[in-house]
Design a protein around this motif. Structure first.
Motif, PDB file in Angstrom:
ATOM      1  N   LYS A  46      -2.706  -5.748  -3.567  1.00  0.00           N
ATOM      2  CA  LYS A  46      -2.380  -6.379  -4.895  1.00  0.00           C
ATOM      3  C   LYS A  46      -2.479  -5.150  -5.987  1.00  0.00           C
ATOM      4  CE  LYS A  46      -2.720 -11.406  -4.005  1.00  0.00           C
ATOM      5  NZ  LYS A  46      -3.283 -12.596  -4.434  1.00  0.00           N
ATOM      6  N   GLU A  47      -3.914  -4.668  -6.069  1.00  0.00           N
ATOM      7  CA  GLU A  47      -4.089  -3.901  -7.139  1.00  0.00           C
ATOM      8  C   GLU A  47      -3.252  -2.475  -6.990  1.00  0.00           C
ATOM      9  OE1 GLU A  47      -8.492  -2.882  -6.775  1.00  0.00           O
ATOM     10  OE2 GLU A  47      -8.830  -5.098  -7.291  1.00  0.00           O
ATOM     11  N   LEU A  48      -3.289  -2.050  -5.623  1.00  0.00           N
ATOM     12  CA  LEU A  48      -2.486  -0.921  -5.151  1.00  0.00           C
ATOM     13  C   LEU A  48      -0.863  -1.100  -5.557  1.00  0.00           C
ATOM     14  CD1 LEU A  48      -4.082   0.607  -2.102  1.00  0.00           C
ATOM     15  CD2 LEU A  48      -4.482   1.367  -4.542  1.00  0.00           C
ATOM     16  N   ILE A  49      -0.480  -2.128  -5.371  1.00  0.00           N
ATOM     17  CA  ILE A  49       1.165  -2.646  -5.564  1.00  0.00           C
ATOM     18  C   ILE A  49       0.943  -2.498  -7.128  1.00  0.00           C
ATOM     19  CG2 ILE A  49       2.751  -4.404  -5.592  1.00  0.00           C
ATOM     20  CD1 ILE A  49       2.092  -5.037  -2.788  1.00  0.00           C
ATOM     21  N   ALA A  50       0.199  -3.021  -8.106  1.00  0.00           N
ATOM     22  CA  ALA A  50       0.497  -3.005  -9.326  1.00  0.00           C
ATOM     23  C   ALA A  50       0.284  -1.828  -9.974  1.00  0.00           C
ATOM     24  CB  ALA A  50      -0.459  -3.795 -10.075  1.00  0.00           C
ATOM     25  N   LYS A  51      -0.561  -0.886  -9.470  1.00  0.00           N
ATOM     26  CA  LYS A  51      -0.524   0.592  -9.598  1.00  0.00           C
ATOM     27  C   LYS A  51       0.773   1.489  -9.534  1.00  0.00           C
ATOM     28  CE  LYS A  51      -5.600   1.600  -9.740  1.00  0.00           C
ATOM     29  NZ  LYS A  51      -6.600   2.382  -8.916  1.00  0.00           N
ATOM     30  N   LEU A  52       1.310   1.035  -8.124  1.00  0.00           N
ATOM     31  CA  LEU A  52       2.536   1.665  -7.850  1.00  0.00           C
ATOM     32  C   LEU A  52       3.695   1.114  -8.773  1.00  0.00           C
ATOM     33  CD1 LEU A  52       4.097   3.464  -5.609  1.00  0.00           C
ATOM     34  CD2 LEU A  52       4.230   1.376  -4.291  1.00  0.00           C
ATOM     35  N   ASP A  53       3.749  -0.273  -8.996  1.00  0.00           N
ATOM     36  CA  ASP A  53       4.690  -0.607  -9.981  1.00  0.00           C
ATOM     37  C   ASP A  53       4.655   0.312 -11.569  1.00  0.00           C
ATOM     38  OD1 ASP A  53       5.833  -2.141  -7.906  1.00  0.00           O
ATOM     39  OD2 ASP A  53       4.864  -3.917  -8.941  1.00  0.00           O
ATOM     40  N   GLN A  54       3.258   0.103 -11.684  1.00  0.00           N
ATOM     41  CA  GLN A  54       2.993   1.081 -13.124  1.00  0.00           C
ATOM     42  C   GLN A  54       3.667   2.349 -12.909  1.00  0.00           C
ATOM     43  OE1 GLN A  54       2.278  -0.452 -15.929  1.00  0.00           O
ATOM     44  NE2 GLN A  54       2.218   1.388 -17.067  1.00  0.00           N
ATOM     45  N   ALA A  55       3.307   3.051 -11.895  1.00  0.00           N
ATOM     46  CA  ALA A  55       3.453   4.613 -11.749  1.00  0.00           C
ATOM     47  C   ALA A  55       4.848   4.636 -11.776  1.00  0.00           C
ATOM     48  CB  ALA A  55       2.770   5.017 -10.558  1.00  0.00           C
ATOM     49  N   LEU A  60      10.194   6.009 -14.476  1.00  0.00           N
ATOM     50  CA  LEU A  60      11.311   5.830 -14.831  1.00  0.00           C
ATOM     51  C   LEU A  60      11.205   6.166 -16.485  1.00  0.00           C
ATOM     52  CD1 LEU A  60      12.360   2.385 -13.168  1.00  0.00           C
ATOM     53  CD2 LEU A  60      13.534   4.697 -12.899  1.00  0.00           C
ATOM     54  N   ASP A  61      10.163   5.573 -17.061  1.00  0.00           N
ATOM     55  CA  ASP A  61       9.855   5.718 -18.566  1.00  0.00           C
ATOM     56  C   ASP A  61      10.260   7.329 -18.826  1.00  0.00           C
ATOM     57  OD1 ASP A  61       9.624   3.125 -19.295  1.00  0.00           O
ATOM     58  OD2 ASP A  61       7.571   3.233 -19.333  1.00  0.00           O
ATOM     59  N   ALA A  62       9.435   7.884 -18.130  1.00  0.00           N
ATOM     60  CA  ALA A  62       9.630   9.450 -18.298  1.00  0.00           C
ATOM     61  C   ALA A  62      11.069  10.088 -18.307  1.00  0.00           C
ATOM     62  CB  ALA A  62       8.590  10.256 -17.355  1.00  0.00           C
ATOM     63  N   ALA A  63      11.758   9.478 -16.898  1.00  0.00           N
ATOM     64  CA  ALA A  63      13.095  10.127 -16.698  1.00  0.00           C
ATOM     65  C   ALA A  63      13.910   9.627 -18.007  1.00  0.00           C
ATOM     66  CB  ALA A  63      13.497   9.257 -15.450  1.00  0.00           C
ATOM     67  N   GLN A  64      13.894   8.500 -18.585  1.00  0.00           N
ATOM     68  CA  GLN A  64      14.524   7.913 -19.755  1.00  0.00           C
ATOM     69  C   GLN A  64      14.338   8.873 -20.819  1.00  0.00           C
ATOM     70  OE1 GLN A  64      16.891   5.759 -20.008  1.00  0.00           O
ATOM     71  NE2 GLN A  64      17.205   5.978 -22.335  1.00  0.00           N
ATOM     72  N   LEU A  65      12.884   8.910 -21.035  1.00  0.00           N
ATOM     73  CA  LEU A  65      12.754   9.865 -22.127  1.00  0.00           C
ATOM     74  C   LEU A  65      13.217  11.324 -22.130  1.00  0.00           C
ATOM     75  CD1 LEU A  65       8.820   8.934 -22.846  1.00  0.00           C
ATOM     76  CD2 LEU A  65      10.935   8.312 -24.395  1.00  0.00           C
TER      77      LEU A  65
END
Length: 104
Positions: A46-55, A60-65
């Motif tokens: 669960k922790e790794l999935i959360a980290k992956l989702d955050q990454a 996506l945020d970086a690409a949008q920026l």
């Protein structure tokens, strides 16, 4: 049909019963350890999935920026071009105005 993780009490008169009881206790202990390890691994998953989702979100945020930066850079270039054209036009109008003032 539910399986019990507690061994049935052994028949003290039977060596085989005592041996089965001992094996059942060992298996039950191993089962508890495996269940504990599975729970820890599930939590880690669960922790790794959360980290992956955050990454992925940050990516996506970086690409949008980056897209916004490119759009703003292009808009800035266009505005600078328009500004220089306006400055040129203003200068031409000043020259024409001065010529008219000088000829009157």
């Amino acid at each position: 049909m539910a399986l019990s993780h507690r061994p049935l009490p052994p028949c003290h008169d039977s060596m085989e019963s005592m041996q089965v009881f001992k094996q059942h206790c060992q298996i039950a202990e191993e089962y508890r350890e495996v269940k504990k390890e599975i729970a820890l691994l599930e939590e880690r998953k669960k922790e790794l999935i959360a980290k992956l989702d955050q990454a992925e979100k940050e990516k996506l945020d970086a690409a949008q920026l980056a897209r916004e930066f490119e759009a703003l850079t292009e808009e800035n270039r266009t505005l600078k071009l328009a500004q220089s054209q306006c400055v040129e036009q203003l200068e031409k109008l000043r020259i024409q105005y001065q010529k008219r003032q000088g000829s009157s």
